[in-house]
Design a protein around this motif. Structure first.
Motif, PDB file in Angstrom:
ATOM      1  N   ASP A 139       0.818  -1.215   0.000  1.00 28.42           N
ATOM      2  CA  ASP A 139       0.000   0.000   0.000  1.00 28.42           C
ATOM      3  C   ASP A 139       0.852   1.266   0.000  1.00 28.42           C
ATOM      4  O   ASP A 139       0.367   2.344  -0.357  1.00 28.42           O
ATOM      5  N   ILE A 140       2.124   1.151   0.393  1.00 31.18           N
ATOM      6  CA  ILE A 140       3.004   2.320   0.386  1.00 31.18           C
ATOM      7  C   ILE A 140       3.173   2.871  -1.028  1.00 31.18           C
ATOM      8  O   ILE A 140       3.431   4.062  -1.217  1.00 31.18           O
ATOM      9  N   LEU A 141       3.007   2.017  -2.030  1.00 32.39           N
ATOM     10  CA  LEU A 141       3.122   2.486  -3.409  1.00 32.39           C
ATOM     11  C   LEU A 141       1.994   3.442  -3.768  1.00 32.39           C
ATOM     12  O   LEU A 141       2.095   4.182  -4.754  1.00 32.39           O
ATOM     13  N   ASN A 142       0.917   3.420  -2.973  1.00 30.16           N
ATOM     14  CA  ASN A 142      -0.233   4.293  -3.235  1.00 30.16           C
ATOM     15  C   ASN A 142      -0.387   5.419  -2.221  1.00 30.16           C
ATOM     16  O   ASN A 142      -0.884   6.489  -2.559  1.00 30.16           O
ATOM     17  N   THR A 143       0.010   5.167  -0.962  1.00 27.92           N
ATOM     18  CA  THR A 143      -0.204   6.171   0.078  1.00 27.92           C
ATOM     19  C   THR A 143       0.893   6.114   1.130  1.00 27.92           C
ATOM     20  O   THR A 143       1.266   5.026   1.586  1.00 27.92           O
ATOM     21  N   HIS A 144       1.375   7.286   1.531  1.00 23.91           N
ATOM     22  CA  HIS A 144       2.421   7.341   2.556  1.00 23.91           C
ATOM     23  C   HIS A 144       1.886   6.945   3.927  1.00 23.91           C
ATOM     24  O   HIS A 144       2.665   6.649   4.838  1.00 23.91           O
ATOM     25  N   HIS A 145       0.566   6.924   4.101  1.00 23.09           N
ATOM     26  CA  HIS A 145      -0.013   6.551   5.394  1.00 23.09           C
ATOM     27  C   HIS A 145       0.282   5.094   5.756  1.00 23.09           C
ATOM     28  O   HIS A 145       0.158   4.715   6.924  1.00 23.09           O
ATOM     29  N   LEU A 158       6.336  -1.935   6.800  1.00 17.49           N
ATOM     30  CA  LEU A 158       5.591  -1.795   5.553  1.00 17.49           C
ATOM     31  C   LEU A 158       4.673  -3.001   5.376  1.00 17.49           C
ATOM     32  O   LEU A 158       5.024  -4.127   5.737  1.00 17.49           O
ATOM     33  N   PRO A 159       3.471  -2.764   4.857  1.00 19.23           N
ATOM     34  CA  PRO A 159       2.529  -3.858   4.616  1.00 19.23           C
ATOM     35  C   PRO A 159       2.734  -4.463   3.232  1.00 19.23           C
ATOM     36  O   PRO A 159       3.230  -3.804   2.313  1.00 19.23           O
ATOM     37  N   GLY A 160       2.347  -5.720   3.098  1.00 23.41           N
ATOM     38  CA  GLY A 160       2.371  -6.388   1.802  1.00 23.41           C
ATOM     39  C   GLY A 160       1.116  -7.217   1.629  1.00 23.41           C
ATOM     40  O   GLY A 160       0.263  -7.274   2.514  1.00 23.41           O
ATOM     41  N   ARG A 161       1.005  -7.871   0.494  1.00 26.27           N
ATOM     42  CA  ARG A 161      -0.156  -8.725   0.255  1.00 26.27           C
ATOM     43  C   ARG A 161      -0.118  -9.980   1.127  1.00 26.27           C
ATOM     44  O   ARG A 161      -1.154 -10.526   1.500  1.00 26.27           O
TER      45      ARG A 161
END
Length: 219
Positions: A139-145, A158-161
């Motif tokens: 999700d970091i690829l879409n939002t810095h939150h 960092l989160p992943g699938r």
């Protein structure tokens, strides 16, 4: 990308199509007049990430390789391109983690790539370490939150699938300290010495001193 510093507005833009695209950095005064610029960065490429940091700017453009640019904006009337580093892949998110250290998160060969840049010499930025994660999306690829930095414990999340990932960055080395599986991780927060991994259907709590699970909560 927009940023305000010392009563000047700084902006980074990409114009044109792939075959004739170019990127510019502009500095504007209070009347929105352009007073300084650095033009024609990354011809035939487009901007993927920008980080304005006081008197400096860090810009990543991409088409086939990742030029990482360092700009000096200390003189708003005469901004300068100081250095450039060309490496495979790209960073779509940039985050300062220590003095003269910038973290980049993006992709290389379709997988998540984490880069650690040393910008202590602006004319010669260096990728001091990198880590290719066996994930195809975060999700970091879409939002810095989705990004979390905990300087007390020298880690970032960092989160992943497939789950969530905790990395350390001490001594200029990226080290995977903890993988949190069985959760569709989206965000994380820390309170005292506990890290809360927030997923779509549960929360997992970790002890940041031992990196052991304390508890989990199902929604």
């Amino acid at each position: 990308s927009l940023d305000e510093y010392n009563n000047y507005l700084r902006t980074a833009t990409t114009s044109g199509q792939w075959s004739n695209s170019f990127s510019d950095i502009y500095v504007l005064d209070n009347d929105l007049n352009i007073v300084g610029s650095v033009r024609d960065l990354g011809k035939t490429e487009k901007i993927y990430s920008v980080r304005f940091l006081q008197d400096n700017a860090y810009v990543v453009t991409f088409r086939k390789i990742d030029p990482f640019y360092v700009l000096d904006l200390s003189d708003p009337l005469n901004p300068e391109l100081k250095g450039e580093l060309k490496i495979p892949g790209y960073s779509s998110y940039l985050h300062p983690i220590e003095k003269n250290k910038i973290l980049g998160i993006g992709k290389e060969d379709s997988k998540i790539k984490i880069s650690l840049f040393d910008v202590s010499n602006p004319e010669n930025p260096v990728e001091v370490d990198k880590y290719i994660l066996n994930e195809y999306w975060s999700d970091i690829l879409n939002t810095h939150h989705a990004f979390l930095l905990d300087k007390k414990h020298n880690i970032f999340f960092l989160p992943g699938r497939k789950g969530g990932y905790v990395f350390s960055y001490e001594n200029d080395k990226l080290h995977l300290k903890k993988t949190i599986s069985n959760i569709s991780a989206k965000r994380a927060i820390y309170i005292d010495d506990c890290l809360y991994i927030i997923g779509t259907d549960k929360i997992i709590v970790l002890d940041e001193n031992k990196w052991e699970k304390i508890q989990d909560f199902d929604f």
